[in-house]
Write a protein that holds these residues in place. Structure first.
Motif, PDB file in Angstrom:
ATOM      1  N   ALA A   1      37.860  51.878 155.045  1.00 41.21           N
ATOM      2  CA  ALA A   1      37.393  52.363 153.738  1.00 41.21           C
ATOM      3  C   ALA A   1      37.133  51.204 152.788  1.00 41.21           C
ATOM      4  O   ALA A   1      36.138  51.186 152.050  1.00 41.21           O
ATOM      5  N   ARG A   2      38.067  50.222 152.778  1.00 39.70           N
ATOM      6  CA  ARG A   2      37.876  49.069 151.893  1.00 39.70           C
ATOM      7  C   ARG A   2      36.587  48.325 152.227  1.00 39.70           C
ATOM      8  O   ARG A   2      35.839  47.919 151.341  1.00 39.70           O
ATOM      9  N   ARG A   3      36.295  48.144 153.520  1.00 42.14           N
ATOM     10  CA  ARG A   3      35.124  47.358 153.910  1.00 42.14           C
ATOM     11  C   ARG A   3      33.831  48.142 153.693  1.00 42.14           C
ATOM     12  O   ARG A   3      32.834  47.603 153.209  1.00 42.14           O
ATOM     13  N   ILE A   4      33.824  49.426 154.003  1.00 47.19           N
ATOM     14  CA  ILE A   4      32.597  50.214 153.871  1.00 47.19           C
ATOM     15  C   ILE A   4      32.232  50.430 152.407  1.00 47.19           C
ATOM     16  O   ILE A   4      31.069  50.302 152.006  1.00 47.19           O
ATOM     17  N   TYR A   5      33.225  50.738 151.596  1.00 46.15           N
ATOM     18  CA  TYR A   5      32.963  51.076 150.190  1.00 46.15           C
ATOM     19  C   TYR A   5      33.139  49.878 149.254  1.00 46.15           C
ATOM     20  O   TYR A   5      32.984  50.025 148.036  1.00 46.15           O
ATOM     21  N   GLY A   6      33.469  48.736 149.785  1.00 47.17           N
ATOM     22  CA  GLY A   6      33.602  47.546 148.952  1.00 47.17           C
ATOM     23  C   GLY A   6      34.714  47.631 147.930  1.00 47.17           C
ATOM     24  O   GLY A   6      34.563  47.188 146.779  1.00 47.17           O
ATOM     25  N   ILE A   7      35.874  48.185 148.300  1.00 49.18           N
ATOM     26  CA  ILE A   7      36.987  48.406 147.369  1.00 49.18           C
ATOM     27  C   ILE A   7      37.860  47.157 147.282  1.00 49.18           C
ATOM     28  O   ILE A   7      38.233  46.569 148.306  1.00 49.18           O
ATOM     29  N   ASP A   8      38.174  46.731 146.081  1.00 47.26           N
ATOM     30  CA  ASP A   8      39.124  45.632 145.856  1.00 47.26           C
ATOM     31  C   ASP A   8      40.520  46.247 145.762  1.00 47.26           C
ATOM     32  O   ASP A   8      40.899  46.831 144.734  1.00 47.26           O
ATOM     33  N   SER A   9      41.276  46.145 146.835  1.00 47.86           N
ATOM     34  CA  SER A   9      42.576  46.835 146.910  1.00 47.86           C
ATOM     35  C   SER A   9      43.740  45.977 146.440  1.00 47.86           C
ATOM     36  O   SER A   9      44.911  46.348 146.612  1.00 47.86           O
ATOM     37  N   ARG A  10      43.454  44.844 145.806  1.00 48.57           N
ATOM     38  CA  ARG A  10      44.546  43.974 145.374  1.00 48.57           C
ATOM     39  C   ARG A  10      45.230  44.508 144.112  1.00 48.57           C
ATOM     40  O   ARG A  10      46.355  44.149 143.804  1.00 48.57           O
ATOM     41  N   SER A  11      44.574  45.403 143.365  1.00 52.52           N
ATOM     42  CA  SER A  11      45.177  45.986 142.165  1.00 52.52           C
ATOM     43  C   SER A  11      45.718  47.376 142.484  1.00 52.52           C
ATOM     44  O   SER A  11      45.399  47.960 143.527  1.00 52.52           O
ATOM     45  N   TYR A  12      46.534  47.877 141.549  1.00 52.76           N
ATOM     46  CA  TYR A  12      47.104  49.224 141.727  1.00 52.76           C
ATOM     47  C   TYR A  12      45.980  50.257 141.804  1.00 52.76           C
ATOM     48  O   TYR A  12      45.984  51.122 142.689  1.00 52.76           O
ATOM     49  N   ASP A  13      45.014  50.181 140.860  1.00 55.04           N
ATOM     50  CA  ASP A  13      43.922  51.147 140.866  1.00 55.04           C
ATOM     51  C   ASP A  13      43.098  51.039 142.153  1.00 55.04           C
ATOM     52  O   ASP A  13      42.649  52.040 142.720  1.00 55.04           O
ATOM     53  N   GLY A  14      42.892  49.801 142.607  1.00 55.68           N
ATOM     54  CA  GLY A  14      42.123  49.598 143.827  1.00 55.68           C
ATOM     55  C   GLY A  14      42.818  50.189 145.029  1.00 55.68           C
ATOM     56  O   GLY A  14      42.174  50.779 145.911  1.00 55.68           O
ATOM     57  N   LYS A  15      44.149  50.048 145.078  1.00 53.38           N
ATOM     58  CA  LYS A  15      44.905  50.602 146.199  1.00 53.38           C
ATOM     59  C   LYS A  15      44.819  52.128 146.218  1.00 53.38           C
ATOM     60  O   LYS A  15      44.663  52.744 147.280  1.00 53.38           O
ATOM     61  N   VAL A  16      44.896  52.732 145.007  1.00 56.95           N
ATOM     62  CA  VAL A  16      44.779  54.194 144.928  1.00 56.95           C
ATOM     63  C   VAL A  16      43.394  54.634 145.407  1.00 56.95           C
ATOM     64  O   VAL A  16      43.244  55.609 146.167  1.00 56.95           O
TER      65      VAL A  16
END
Length: 770
Positions: free
Chosen positions: A102-117
């Motif tokens: 999901a992170r790679r396909i949608y380009g999500i920055d998961s390093r923050s709390y909001d990004g992880k959610v």
């Protein structure tokens, strides 16, 4: 229920979410070229079933052991990861494979709390929409492998030069651990301590899960010799350029190229050009075709793809060039099919005008009488044009169109000059033509890619252009061509032909050996001339070196077993004429004969006369002291040809006998005058030409030249314009005549009458101009 509903709703496959590189492979599976995806990544999508099961198991074991049990998010792993972070312990990943995807396909920055959610909800969404196998396949195709390398297939091709389905255990373990920390684990080409430590941890998990795997531990600890992006293969560049342009919707292109054959021909070509650079031979192209499958096994578009000085990126196998004499075999093949000749038919190599077209031989000489086979292998121009002028349907132009030669001008545009290379063909088209001979007269489309199990039949069905017999004989004639280095026919046999274009711009050699067709072209892409560009001197040695190299490498160059065509025979003919031998023919030879097609004519060249042994003079009939002697009764034009060739022939002697004096009771088969009685005394007008408008200028009129040839025994030809006697001439000699100039345009009927009373007429048109 909601998950089932979402799964059933239409949705695009995950592979459409990312771009893909394109890979071109040789027929043995070797990588020839790997391109970048549109986003500048190396990424080659591969289905899950084509990925090594060992790699799949290793990835799941190392990254997400509960993958098949969670809904896309593993709450226990997330809690454990959060506890370690808050307690100041070692950071542990809590992301599932689905979350990483999901992170790679949608380009999500998961390093923050909001990004992880956001990553968690995206993973739940993915898992609701796609099956576990689809998610796993997508992850394996998008996992990071260092730099701009993504996915197991791209990583496998780049690091190990093999497909992801062919990985060994050490290679699979290596690829399984790289995505967790690609920056550190790809340093030093995969032999660093960080990578080794990760592999050991994975191996320990492997043995814990399956004690039987302990026997694999030594293999798993083997050091690897990994490659890098910097030395990705760039092989057969002209072929891969062409396939990437033609197969635009294809991600994996399986070419028919045999990489060993390709590299062998490239090596031979490079070595040859180094030895001939002193005469300006700097560029060449070659195409090797397996005629039994019509698949291209090797393609060299130029001497060096990287050399801008020779326009190296041009693919010479697709370039239209004058083929010189390489089309001559098809003239003779068509003539064989149309019953005009057989290999030992005697043709004339002499100065000849075909309307306004007056061809010359390459050496500006004439050899006189020559068999069809010798005329072909010695590449004599005049006999070839003469034969072409007699062809019915199809002629050479129609034949080339039927064979698929593109961009031909109209037949009238070329005239008979097409025989000597007046048109243009590509080496690819020429290879297809010679494959027609190899395949018994049947033409088929050339293939550059392998046939897949689900391939549909080609739209172009095989088409018979020549009979099996004509194709067989033509190849047999070409096999007698002597090699340029030994002056003897090649052994094992090679059927080949050279060609040189006008102005020394192109040198060719094309031929058939075993199941293969090889075409070699030498020249310059800018069309510049070079006197060294002569087919037999420039292209033929390279052609033969390539054939020898392929045979030395023990490639299967044996011919595909074929039966002798049904209507093919070998018959005995008179060597001097190619006709069926009569009782007087002294030298005989064998030739191929197509039943129901080949010309059946009895040789009438030889004549028996009686010679008085004391005086050496010809006498009439058998007499005491006389002996019988066989002489040749060549026609006047043939006697002139022999003289021009330095082999003069005397005219048949006149014995002064009157056939009416011969007894009717004589045995006809033993009668020395039988041949003379059946000789054709009809003159053959060779000038002026038929179908040509002759122009006379009033200011300085030039008379027309009248000339006729006859068979032996004729001494004088009388010329008439209408009923008016113009004059007389010997056979083969010219008589000048100036027509009356009273009208602007006039027609005349010319008549040539032999001293035996036989005649031929010709209608001519004369235009009077100022």
């Amino acid at each position: 229920m909601a998950v089932v509903t979402l799964r059933l709703l239409p949705h695009a496959p995950l592979r459409e979410q990312v771009g893909s590189s394109r890979a071109v492979y040789a027929r043995g599976g070797e990588l020839l070229r790997l391109t970048l995806a549109p986003d500048e990544q190396y990424r080659v999508w591969v289905s899950l079933k084509n990925i090594s099961p060992t790699l799949v198991e290793a990835v799941l074991l190392y990254e997400d052991r509960s993958f098949y049990r969670h809904p896309g998010v593993n709450p226990a792993a997330l809690v454990r990861s959060a506890w370690h972070i808050t307690s100041g312990g070692r950071r542990q990943g809590g992301s599932t494979l689905t979350m990483q995807l999901a992170r790679r396909i949608y380009g999500i920055d998961s390093r923050s709390y909001d990004g992880k959610v956001a990553q968690i909800f995206a993973a739940l969404w993915l898992q609701a929409r796609y099956s576990k196998r689809e998610v796993l396949e997508a992850y394996l195709n998008t996992a990071p492998y260092g730099g701009n390398i993504e996915g197991v297939q791209a990583a496998s091709l780049i690091y190990f030069r093999k497909s992801a389905g062919d990985l060994t255990l050490p290679e699979a373990l290596t690829l399984a651990v790289i995505p967790q920390n690609p920056v550190k684990r790809i340093a030093e080409r995969g032999r660093n301590a960080e990578l080794q430590s990760a592999r050991q941890r994975l191996l320990a998990l492997w043995k814990e899960r399956d004690p039987a795997a302990r026997v694999l531990a030594p293999d798993a600890e083997l050091a690897l010799s990994a490659q890098s992006r910097g030395n990705l293969p760039f092989l057969a560049p002209h072929l891969t350029d062409m396939l990437l342009a033609q197969e635009r919707g294809q991600q994996d292109i399986r070419s028919a190229i045999d990489l060993r054959m390709q590299t062998t021909l490239e090596r031979v070509l490079a070595q040859y050009l180094r030895t001939r650079s002193d005469v300006g031979l700097i560029n060449a192209s070659a195409l090797l075709l397996d005629a039994s499958t019509m698949e291209v096994r090797a393609l060299i578009g130029s001497a060096d793809w990287h050399d801008a000085k020779i326009e190296g990126q041009v693919n010479g196998t697709q370039a239209r060039r004058s083929p010189g004499s390489t089309l001559k075999p098809f003239i003779y093949a068509l003539a064989l099919d149309q019953g005009l000749l057989h290999p030992k038919t005697v043709l004339k190599d002499a100065p000849t005008a075909f309307g306004p077209y007056t061809p010359e031989n390459f050496d500006h000489r004439f050899v006189g009488p020559v068999s069809a086979q010798d005329a072909l292998i010695r590449s004599r121009n005049i006999p070839a044009v003469s034969v072409a002028a007699q062809l019915g349907k199809p002629n050479l132009h129609a034949f080339l169109r039927l064979a698929g030669v593109q961009k031909l001008q109209s037949e009238a545009h070329y005239g008979l000059a097409l025989v000597l290379g007046g048109g243009e063909v590509t080496p690819e088209e020429l290879a297809g033509l010679y494959a027609t001979l190899a395949n018994g007269g049947v033409t088929q489309p050339i293939r550059y890619t392998q046939r897949g199990p689900n391939d549909q039949p080609t739209a172009t069905a095989p088409l018979r252009l020549l009979s099996e017999e004509a194709a067989f004989i033509t190849l047999d004639m070409l096999r007698h061509t002597p090699r340029p280095d030994t002056a003897q026919p090649a052994r094992p046999a090679v059927a080949w032909k050279t060609g040189t274009s006008w102005g020394f711009r192109d040198a060719w050699t094309a031929g058939v050996f075993g199941r293969y067709v090889l075409v070699v072209w030498m020249g310059n892409f800018d069309g510049s001339s070079n006197p060294a560009l002569v087919g037999v001197d420039a292209a033929a040695p390279l052609f033969m070196r390539m054939v020898d190299a392929l045979r030395a490498q023990r490639f299967d160059t044996t011919e595909v077993p074929k039966r002798q065509p049904r209507d093919l025979r070998q018959i005995e003919v008179c060597a001097a004429t190619g006709g069926l031998p009569d009782a007087l023919c002294p030298v005989r030879t064998n030739t191929w004969f197509i039943a129901g097609k080949s010309p059946i004519q009895t040789s009438q060249l030889h004549r028996a006369v009686w010679v008085d042994e004391a005086s050496g003079k010809i006498v009439c009939g058998p007499q005491p002291g006389a002996r019988q002697q066989v002489v040749e009764q060549w026609s006047s034009d043939m006697r002139r040809l022999f003289r021009q060739s330095g082999l003069p022939r005397a005219a048949a002697p006149n014995d002064g006998c009157d056939r009416t004096d011969i007894s009717a009771n004589d045995d006809a088969s033993n009668n020395p005058l039988d041949d003379l009685a059946t000789a054709d005394h009809t003159p053959r007008i060779t000038a002026p030409l038929r179908g040509v408008r002759h122009i006379l200028r009033t200011q300085k009129p030039e008379p027309l030249v009248l000339r006729a040839e006859t068979d032996a025994g004729i001494r004088t030809i009388y010329w008439f314009a209408g009923d008016t006697l113009i004059g007389q001439s010997a056979p083969g000699e010219g008589l000048t005549w100036l027509p009356p100039m009273a009208q602007a345009s006039q027609r005349h009927t010319l008549r040539a009458v032999s001293d035996q009373g036989a005649s031929e007429t010709r209608e001519i048109t004369v235009d009077i101009v100022p």
